[in-house]
Write an enzyme that holds these catalytic residues in place. Structure first.
Site, PDB file in Angstrom:
ATOM      1  N   LYS A  79       0.876  -1.032   0.022  1.00  0.00           N
ATOM      2  CA  LYS A  79      -0.043  -0.074  -0.048  1.00  0.00           C
ATOM      3  C   LYS A  79       0.855   1.107   0.190  1.00  0.00           C
ATOM      4  O   LYS A  79       2.128   1.253   0.661  1.00  0.00           O
ATOM      5  CB  LYS A  79      -1.048  -0.083   1.337  1.00  0.00           C
ATOM      6  CG  LYS A  79      -2.065   0.916   1.212  1.00  0.00           C
ATOM      7  CD  LYS A  79      -3.236   0.042   0.337  1.00  0.00           C
ATOM      8  CE  LYS A  79      -4.595   1.035   0.195  1.00  0.00           C
ATOM      9  NZ  LYS A  79      -5.560   0.191  -0.338  1.00  0.00           N
ATOM     10  N   GLY A 180     -20.338   6.911   4.825  1.00  0.00           N
ATOM     11  CA  GLY A 180     -19.628   7.151   3.464  1.00  0.00           C
ATOM     12  C   GLY A 180     -20.361   6.834   2.458  1.00  0.00           C
ATOM     13  O   GLY A 180     -20.964   5.991   2.062  1.00  0.00           O
ATOM     14  N   VAL A 181     -20.581   7.879   1.646  1.00  0.00           N
ATOM     15  CA  VAL A 181     -21.548   7.705   0.347  1.00  0.00           C
ATOM     16  C   VAL A 181     -20.517   8.241  -0.863  1.00  0.00           C
ATOM     17  O   VAL A 181     -21.161   8.700  -1.720  1.00  0.00           O
ATOM     18  CB  VAL A 181     -22.814   8.219   0.333  1.00  0.00           C
ATOM     19  CG1 VAL A 181     -23.604   7.501   1.406  1.00  0.00           C
ATOM     20  CG2 VAL A 181     -22.982   9.752   0.740  1.00  0.00           C
ATOM     21  N   GLY A 182     -19.254   7.925  -0.664  1.00  0.00           N
ATOM     22  CA  GLY A 182     -18.583   8.130  -1.915  1.00  0.00           C
ATOM     23  C   GLY A 182     -18.739   7.087  -3.235  1.00  0.00           C
ATOM     24  O   GLY A 182     -19.575   6.557  -3.285  1.00  0.00           O
ATOM     25  N   VAL A 184     -17.490   4.100  -3.357  1.00  0.00           N
ATOM     26  CA  VAL A 184     -18.045   2.766  -3.084  1.00  0.00           C
ATOM     27  C   VAL A 184     -19.410   3.035  -2.282  1.00  0.00           C
ATOM     28  O   VAL A 184     -20.434   2.138  -2.702  1.00  0.00           O
ATOM     29  CB  VAL A 184     -17.073   1.893  -2.129  1.00  0.00           C
ATOM     30  CG1 VAL A 184     -17.759   0.720  -1.817  1.00  0.00           C
ATOM     31  CG2 VAL A 184     -15.830   2.091  -3.056  1.00  0.00           C
TER      32      VAL A 184
END
Length: 347
Positions: A79, A180-182, A184
């Protein structure tokens, strides 16, 4: 020393990069190459202090080793994080410098898109190195933005969790709280809405959550309230370490299943969730759809049908973890770690 960090887990390498001309500061961590080149995304994020970036890279790279192993991919785990300034300034020169850093590994690390990095950014990085994946794909081809593929796998995993924990054959009326509604989380919300699920949404960008809630007939709440919403399922789809002593004690759900990496603040938090009788879907098992897509893109000659087939096996892998957890009495998180470590030769 990096190997004194609590999150150091026999990592093969931790590499710090600085490019004075572009202002790049970055960390690339390689956890394991036992199964193949270390594959994992690039995170662009503002950290309060550099140590936090190193910790993030250590935790995320280990998660990628486990994720790739559990997904049956011929890749190890790595990463990278690019340290953003407080304004989030990102320049082509900075991305080019990062591309040269990736290229210096000569294929030992393969980079792809993650939080804060777009497909367009990956294209810029790819001008400096061929050891990158997630490039724009032609219609009907493998590759491109991994977000929708991650959402697809999480959707399948949530359905499997609802069946196991709630006895539900479908999602109609099942209440899912999404943090979280980005890329994904937003795609996941649309898939669940199409299933007839009842949704409560939250995001750091409150306006984004309200707009999506309006579109889908859902409810939006403040980002600080989502973890205490009474629902059937909590789906963390933002950043990690959201499940800790305090937040776990306040949960009012039967299932935690989401796309965020490293949802547990510590290993002990897996036992805390289990002790509350909450079914936990280990994040690196349920959120593997994106890496499946970009890994097969990088490997070449893969078809969308092959990507779909591997993503469709995510519920099967979760069931393996849950079954062993039920049989052994060990938390699902610990069982998943045990299986993954066996697969990478560290059992």
């Amino acid at each position: 020393m990096a190997w004194d960090y609590p999150d150091f887990d026999d990592h093969e390498g931790i590499h710090l990069y600085h490019d004075q001309a572009s202002g790049l500061n970055a960390v690339i961590a390689i956890h394991s190459t036992a199964l193949g080149p270390a594959a994992g995304g690039i995170r662009f994020w503002h950290y309060a202090e550099p140590r936090a970036a190193i910790v993030d890279a250590l935790r995320l790279s280990r998660g990628m080793s486990y994720k790739n192993a559990m997904a049956g991919l011929p890749f190890g785990g790595g990463k990278s994080v690019i340290l953003a300034d407080a304004t989030g300034t990102k320049t082509p020169a900075m991305l080019a410098a990062f591309g040269r850093a990736v290229d210096s590994f000569a294929g030992r690390y393969v980079a792809a898109e993650d939080v804060g990095i777009s497909t367009r950014d990956v294209v810029t990085i790819a001008e400096q190195t061929k050891f990158v994946s997630g490039l724009p794909a032609a219609a009907g081809a493998v590759g491109g933005d991994p977000g929708p593929y991650t959402a697809r796998g999480v959707h399948l995993g949530i359905r499997a969790a609802a069946k196991r924990a709630l006895g539900r054959a479908d999602m109609a009326g099942v209440h899912v709280a999404i943090q979280g509604v980005g890329s994904v989380g937003g795609a996941l919300a649309r898939l669940l809405a199409a299933d007839g699920a009842r949704l409560t949404l939250a995001d750091f960008d409150g306006a984004k959550a309200k707009a999506l809630a309006g579109e889908l007939g859902a409810t939006a709440v403040d980002k600080d309230a989502i973890l205490t919403v009474e629902a059937d399922i909590l789906s963390p789809c933002a950043l990690g370490a959201v499940l800790n002593t305090e937040s776990i004690a306040a949960l009012r759900v039967a299932v935690v299943a989401g796309s965020a990496n490293n949802q547990l603040a510590t290993d002990a938090d897996g036992a805390r969730i289990d002790a509350r009788g909450i079914l936990f879907a280990p994040d690196y098992v349920i959120n593997a759809g994106g890496i499946i897509n970009v890994a097969l893109e990088y490997a070449g000659q893969a078809s969308p049908a092959e990507v779909d087939a591997l993503i469709a096996r995510i519920p099967e892998r979760l069931e393996q973890v849950w079954a062993e957890s039920a049989e052994s009495g060990d938390p699902a998180a610990a069982v998943a770690d045990r299986i993954a470590r066996r697969l990478i030769g560290r059992g």
